[in-house]
Design a protein around this motif. Sequence first.
Motif, PDB file in Angstrom:
ATOM      1  N   THR A 107       0.865  -1.232  -0.044  1.00 36.81           N
ATOM      2  CA  THR A 107      -0.018   0.037  -0.066  1.00 36.81           C
ATOM      3  C   THR A 107       0.768   1.378  -0.070  1.00 36.81           C
ATOM      4  O   THR A 107       1.794   1.313   0.713  1.00 36.81           O
ATOM      5  CB  THR A 107      -0.996   0.003   1.163  1.00 36.81           C
ATOM      6  OG1 THR A 107      -1.778  -1.060   1.290  1.00 36.81           O
ATOM      7  CG2 THR A 107      -1.809   1.180   1.302  1.00 36.81           C
ATOM      8  N   TYR A 108       0.628   2.125  -1.082  1.00 31.91           N
ATOM      9  CA  TYR A 108       1.171   3.548  -0.994  1.00 31.91           C
ATOM     10  C   TYR A 108       0.583   4.681  -0.325  1.00 31.91           C
ATOM     11  O   TYR A 108      -0.677   4.560  -1.219  1.00 31.91           O
ATOM     12  CB  TYR A 108       1.369   3.694  -2.641  1.00 31.91           C
ATOM     13  CG  TYR A 108       2.415   5.018  -2.937  1.00 31.91           C
ATOM     14  CD1 TYR A 108       3.113   5.659  -1.876  1.00 31.91           C
ATOM     15  CD2 TYR A 108       2.098   5.604  -4.141  1.00 31.91           C
ATOM     16  CE1 TYR A 108       3.902   6.843  -2.244  1.00 31.91           C
ATOM     17  CE2 TYR A 108       2.697   6.639  -4.580  1.00 31.91           C
ATOM     18  CZ  TYR A 108       3.486   7.361  -3.564  1.00 31.91           C
ATOM     19  OH  TYR A 108       4.248   8.481  -3.980  1.00 31.91           O
ATOM     20  N   LYS A 109       0.758   5.225   0.635  1.00 27.71           N
ATOM     21  CA  LYS A 109      -0.081   6.098   1.324  1.00 27.71           C
ATOM     22  C   LYS A 109       0.746   7.511   0.903  1.00 27.71           C
ATOM     23  O   LYS A 109       1.884   7.557   1.487  1.00 27.71           O
ATOM     24  CB  LYS A 109      -0.008   5.826   2.685  1.00 27.71           C
ATOM     25  CG  LYS A 109      -0.933   5.007   3.131  1.00 27.71           C
ATOM     26  CD  LYS A 109      -1.022   4.642   4.483  1.00 27.71           C
ATOM     27  CE  LYS A 109      -1.752   3.157   4.980  1.00 27.71           C
ATOM     28  NZ  LYS A 109      -1.937   3.283   6.471  1.00 27.71           N
ATOM     29  N   THR A 110      -0.168   8.346   0.235  1.00 26.23           N
ATOM     30  CA  THR A 110       0.649   9.573  -0.266  1.00 26.23           C
ATOM     31  C   THR A 110       0.247  10.643   0.940  1.00 26.23           C
ATOM     32  O   THR A 110      -0.735  10.471   1.681  1.00 26.23           O
ATOM     33  CB  THR A 110       0.223  10.091  -1.561  1.00 26.23           C
ATOM     34  OG1 THR A 110      -0.986  10.393  -1.344  1.00 26.23           O
ATOM     35  CG2 THR A 110       0.296   8.933  -2.391  1.00 26.23           C
ATOM     36  N   GLU A 111       1.113  11.719   0.896  1.00 29.66           N
ATOM     37  CA  GLU A 111       0.913  12.946   1.834  1.00 29.66           C
ATOM     38  C   GLU A 111      -0.370  13.548   1.536  1.00 29.66           C
ATOM     39  O   GLU A 111      -1.053  14.328   2.485  1.00 29.66           O
ATOM     40  CB  GLU A 111       2.117  13.804   1.733  1.00 29.66           C
ATOM     41  CG  GLU A 111       2.208  15.069   2.725  1.00 29.66           C
ATOM     42  CD  GLU A 111       3.337  16.139   2.526  1.00 29.66           C
ATOM     43  OE1 GLU A 111       3.805  16.398   3.496  1.00 29.66           O
ATOM     44  OE2 GLU A 111       3.343  16.285   1.396  1.00 29.66           O
ATOM     45  N   SER A 112      -0.991  13.562   0.194  1.00 25.12           N
ATOM     46  CA  SER A 112      -2.233  14.275  -0.182  1.00 25.12           C
ATOM     47  C   SER A 112      -3.502  13.440   0.466  1.00 25.12           C
ATOM     48  O   SER A 112      -4.477  13.966   0.281  1.00 25.12           O
ATOM     49  CB  SER A 112      -2.194  14.408  -1.616  1.00 25.12           C
ATOM     50  OG  SER A 112      -2.239  13.120  -2.314  1.00 25.12           O
ATOM     51  N   GLY A 113      -3.114  12.367   1.158  1.00 25.33           N
ATOM     52  CA  GLY A 113      -4.208  11.672   1.800  1.00 25.33           C
ATOM     53  C   GLY A 113      -4.722  10.379   0.688  1.00 25.33           C
ATOM     54  O   GLY A 113      -5.461   9.746   1.105  1.00 25.33           O
ATOM     55  N   GLN A 114      -3.986  10.308  -0.423  1.00 25.00           N
ATOM     56  CA  GLN A 114      -4.301   9.218  -1.282  1.00 25.00           C
ATOM     57  C   GLN A 114      -3.850   7.951  -0.626  1.00 25.00           C
ATOM     58  O   GLN A 114      -2.692   7.800  -0.599  1.00 25.00           O
ATOM     59  CB  GLN A 114      -4.055   9.449  -2.746  1.00 25.00           C
ATOM     60  CG  GLN A 114      -4.456   8.486  -3.695  1.00 25.00           C
ATOM     61  CD  GLN A 114      -4.148   8.515  -5.102  1.00 25.00           C
ATOM     62  OE1 GLN A 114      -3.030   9.448  -5.429  1.00 25.00           O
ATOM     63  NE2 GLN A 114      -4.720   8.155  -6.199  1.00 25.00           N
ATOM     64  N   THR A 115      -4.729   6.690  -0.971  1.00 22.02           N
ATOM     65  CA  THR A 115      -4.097   5.314  -0.520  1.00 22.02           C
ATOM     66  C   THR A 115      -4.229   4.813  -1.646  1.00 22.02           C
ATOM     67  O   THR A 115      -5.419   4.259  -2.114  1.00 22.02           O
ATOM     68  CB  THR A 115      -4.853   4.916   0.696  1.00 22.02           C
ATOM     69  OG1 THR A 115      -4.692   5.920   1.813  1.00 22.02           O
ATOM     70  CG2 THR A 115      -4.180   3.261   1.312  1.00 22.02           C
ATOM     71  N   ILE A 116      -3.156   3.896  -2.190  1.00 23.43           N
ATOM     72  CA  ILE A 116      -3.265   3.381  -3.288  1.00 23.43           C
ATOM     73  C   ILE A 116      -2.864   1.804  -2.928  1.00 23.43           C
ATOM     74  O   ILE A 116      -1.760   1.287  -2.521  1.00 23.43           O
ATOM     75  CB  ILE A 116      -2.142   3.429  -4.339  1.00 23.43           C
ATOM     76  CG1 ILE A 116      -2.128   5.265  -4.876  1.00 23.43           C
ATOM     77  CG2 ILE A 116      -2.295   2.635  -5.667  1.00 23.43           C
ATOM     78  CD1 ILE A 116      -1.093   5.702  -5.889  1.00 23.43           C
TER      79      ILE A 116
END
Length: 283
Positions: free
Chosen positions: A229-238
């Motif tokens: 899982t890739y959690k980005t600073e913008s709040g998106q979770t891939i």
Amino acid sequence: MNYGNSNCGVKKELLIMASVVAVFVTGGVILMSSGLLPEEKAKDFNALSNITLKTENIVIKEPTTGDNTYIYAINDVAKQAWEIAEKDSRVQDILAQTRGSAVTIAAVQPTAFVDPGGKVTHSGAGQVMITANWQLVGGRPYTDAESFTAIAGKQGESRQQIWNVFVDMDRQKVNSIANENERVMSNTLRKDIVYGGMNMYMPDAAITQAGSTVKWINESNIPHNVVGTYKTESGQTINNIDSGFFSRNESFQYKFAEKGVFEYHCTIHSEEGMKGTIIVVVP
């Protein structure tokens, strides 16, 4: 030669044989009519449809800053196997010996099955795997993630030790402990490259810049994958990052577009601590 006596003997044997056959035939008819024959019972048996595997993946302990130990069990019965094992003095010695390493403890047995009535059945044999992983970069312990740029060109070394703890669930005791030979993987580290070896990733944690593409190369003789899982600073979770299995000398790559954290593992070797972290920063 007395043929008369011989004929009498043959007739006697035939009568005895006929009586035995009659008993078996009569008994068979009774069993068939009552449904007691094994073949009759077998018609009602379907292991796949009537029994299901009970899997829960219970997380017992998450890693912390001071104790990088992850403990989980595949079901609540296997969790009991760990609770028995952790009281054993030999297991306590192993845990003391591995302090400071990245430790994964997986309670992988017994397997539990659930019948249609909800009854849980399992064997009396439990198994707990204790895996310790530690790495060196440039001859120094590698405990905190560093940038790929900083470690590129240095010699990396990844080491792994595994203990299999066998538990008697009925007697509530550890029967035996078997340790495997230490595994060692080494290579010259390169920028934005992660090596996959014998159930290890190296480096297991590293820092890259947003916009970079990280490549995983399999150098072992068995397949691995990269799932996480890739959690980005913008709040998106891939959540759907999945390389699929790739074999020796094959690779997988992924472009990290923005700042965040990617935590991943190999699905078939996670019980041996085959996991890693990519920290993505802004240049």
